[in-house]
Design a protein around this motif. Structure first.
Motif, short mmCIF file in Angstrom:
data_model
loop_
_atom_site.label_atom_id
_atom_site.label_comp_id
_atom_site.label_asym_id
_atom_site.label_seq_id
_atom_site.Cartn_x
_atom_site.Cartn_y
_atom_site.Cartn_z
N SER A 59 -1.31 10.54 3.25
CA SER A 59 -0.13 11.61 2.88
C SER A 59 0.32 11.11 1.55
N SER A 60 0.65 9.88 1.41
CA SER A 60 1.17 9.11 0.15
C SER A 60 0.25 9.20 -1.09
N ALA A 61 -0.96 9.50 -0.87
CA ALA A 61 -2.06 9.59 -2.04
C ALA A 61 -1.85 10.88 -2.50
N THR A 62 -1.32 11.80 -1.84
CA THR A 62 -1.11 13.17 -2.44
C THR A 62 0.44 13.38 -3.01
N GLY A 63 1.23 12.37 -2.83
CA GLY A 63 2.59 12.51 -3.32
C GLY A 63 3.68 12.79 -2.46
N ARG A 64 3.16 12.92 -1.13
CA ARG A 64 4.09 13.10 -0.13
C ARG A 64 4.33 11.69 0.85
N ILE A 65 5.34 11.07 0.39
CA ILE A 65 5.69 9.72 1.23
C ILE A 65 6.42 9.93 2.62
N ASN A 78 1.77 21.54 1.24
CA ASN A 78 1.62 20.06 1.03
C ASN A 78 0.70 19.38 2.07
N TRP A 79 0.59 18.20 1.92
CA TRP A 79 -0.29 17.53 2.91
C TRP A 79 0.19 18.01 4.56
N GLY A 80 1.31 18.01 4.47
CA GLY A 80 1.83 18.24 6.18
C GLY A 80 1.31 19.53 6.58
N VAL A 81 1.20 20.47 5.63
CA VAL A 81 0.79 21.91 6.29
C VAL A 81 -0.58 21.84 6.57
N PHE A 82 -1.26 21.04 5.85
CA PHE A 82 -2.76 21.03 6.35
C PHE A 82 -2.77 19.98 7.61
N LEU A 83 -1.92 19.26 7.72
CA LEU A 83 -1.85 18.11 9.05
C LEU A 83 -1.64 19.31 10.29
N VAL A 100 0.84 -1.06 0.18
CA VAL A 100 0.01 0.00 0.08
C VAL A 100 0.90 1.33 0.06
N ILE A 101 1.97 1.13 0.43
CA ILE A 101 2.83 2.39 0.84
C ILE A 101 4.39 1.81 0.44
N GLN A 102 5.29 2.59 0.16
CA GLN A 102 6.76 2.41 0.27
C GLN A 102 7.31 3.27 1.28
N ILE A 103 8.62 2.87 1.88
CA ILE A 103 9.11 3.58 2.85
C ILE A 103 10.53 3.54 2.51
N SER A 104 11.53 4.68 2.85
CA SER A 104 12.87 4.51 2.81
C SER A 104 13.45 4.97 4.07
N THR A 105 14.34 4.51 4.83
CA THR A 105 14.80 4.79 6.19
C THR A 105 16.27 5.62 5.77
N GLY A 106 16.73 5.67 4.69
CA GLY A 106 17.83 6.69 4.43
C GLY A 106 18.94 6.43 5.06
N THR A 107 20.03 7.44 5.10
CA THR A 107 21.23 7.39 5.88
C THR A 107 21.06 7.92 7.20
#
Length: 357
Positions: A218-224, A249-254, A64-71
């Protein structure tokens, strides 16, 4: 855009409502661990982390979603989280707590919020952006705890669930302390929602579920990403000063939704009122807000972004940040509450001696 506005505001309003009614304040929780040896709010945080961790990795498994933990910018995380921990004590609330307490009409939280947003913006796209990037440059290649240990992430989740299960068992089997309460003025659902005191563990369960919900919305709006407070808060000022819609972005409205949800909860429970701090408290709140913005920007997240979300993803960043946030909080508590009170008591004793001499 419409979907972004509706789902962001809805998720934020739910979070603000639940946090306000459940008094889900990590600043108070970290402080009480040191001052009164009360760990219930910290235990509640662990419950919320565990719930979200199970939900997020289930969504990942279902694709349903994809995540990346990064460095892993280790030094920046340690330094930033420690500074953030000091800041939340001075500000009187963590990043999310400041947003929801602002919705209660607390002017000191508005002042802290102004400092937090201002410094976050300065650190991300302002004059301190080069410094921020330079401190974050030394990075370790792996942030995932599971990858480092060479195990499946579900083993770590199972370990966390075992710890949380043991904590819940120990807490619910403690002897009950009966606290006298006033006769309810409301009945039914209104009493439960707006009058009855919420248990921290129930609040944590709801926070964890909302944190899960944030990922697909959030992912549905392009903000992963899931819940996040610092960058969206900075995005508000960035948009207002540049007019660049890319910052919306979605986070602003959050985060705006948190304010709305808290206001609704506070008004309905008769807890909303404007409270003006004195000048000294106002300056302290603004200073704390700036430290929060500086520290969270360095560390790549606040008590929610790192302490709730990145911990649930089983990253070194999340758990190291959580440890140093707590240490920063305890350091500030010592100087503000313990040492400060000792100095005041000592001065009062000296003054009394002089007066009676």
């Amino acid at each position: 855009m419409v979907q972004m506005i509706i789902t962001g505001l809805l998720c934020g309003a739910l979070l603000g409502f639940v946090m306000q009614r459940g008094r889900f304040c990590l600043t108070g929780g970290f402080r009480d661990m040191y001052l009164t040896k009360d760990n219930r709010m910290f235990y509640a945080l662990l419950i919320a982390i565990a719930v979200q961790s199970v939900g997020v990795y289930t969504l990942v498994a279902l694709e349903v979603i994809q995540i990346s933990t990064g460095t892993l910018p280790l030094f920046a995380i340690i330094l930033g989280s420690f500074i953030f921990g000091i800041g939340i004590v001075l500000a009187g609330g963590c990043a999310t707590g400041t947003w929801y307490r602002a919705g209660e009409g607390l002017i000191g939280s508005w002042i802290a919020l102004a400092g937090y947003i201002l410094m976050s913006t300065i650190m991300k796209t302002g004059p301190l952006s080069p410094l921020n990037q330079k401190i974050q440059q030394p990075q370790l290649p792996t942030n995932s705890m599971a990858d480092t240990l060479g195990i499946n992430v579900w083993f770590l989740i199972a370990l966390l669930l075992a710890v949380v299960g043991w904590i819940i068992y120990k807490e619910v089997t403690k002897p009950k302390v009966v606290i006298p309460t006033l006769k309810p003025k409301k009945t039914g659902l209104a009493h439960i929602l707006f009058e009855k005191r919420w248990h921290p563990f129930l609040t944590a369960l709801l926070v964890g579920l909302i944190a899960i919900l944030a990922w697909p919305l959030s992912s549905a709006t392009g903000r992963i990403a899931g819940l996040g407070i610092t960058t969206p808060s900075a995005n508000i000022l960035q948009y207002l000063t540049t007019g660049d819609l890319a910052f919306i972005n979605w986070g602003v409205f959050l985060v705006l939704g948190i304010l709305v949800g808290s206001f609704v909860a506070a008004k309905a429970s008769n807890e909303f009122r404007f409270r003006m701090p004195d000048v000294k408290t106002g300056l302290t709140s603004f200073t704390g807000g700036n430290l929060m913005g500086f520290g969270a920007s360095l560390a790549g997240g606040c008590s929610i972004g790192n302490g709730l979300v990145m911990t649930a993803l089983m990253t070194w960043q999340g758990w190291i940040a959580l440890i140093f946030m707590i240490l920063g909080t305890w350091t500030a508590v010592y100087f503000v509450f313990i040492r400060g009170r000792k100095e005041k008591k000592s001065k009062a004793t000296v003054q009394t001696s002089i007066t009676t001499a």
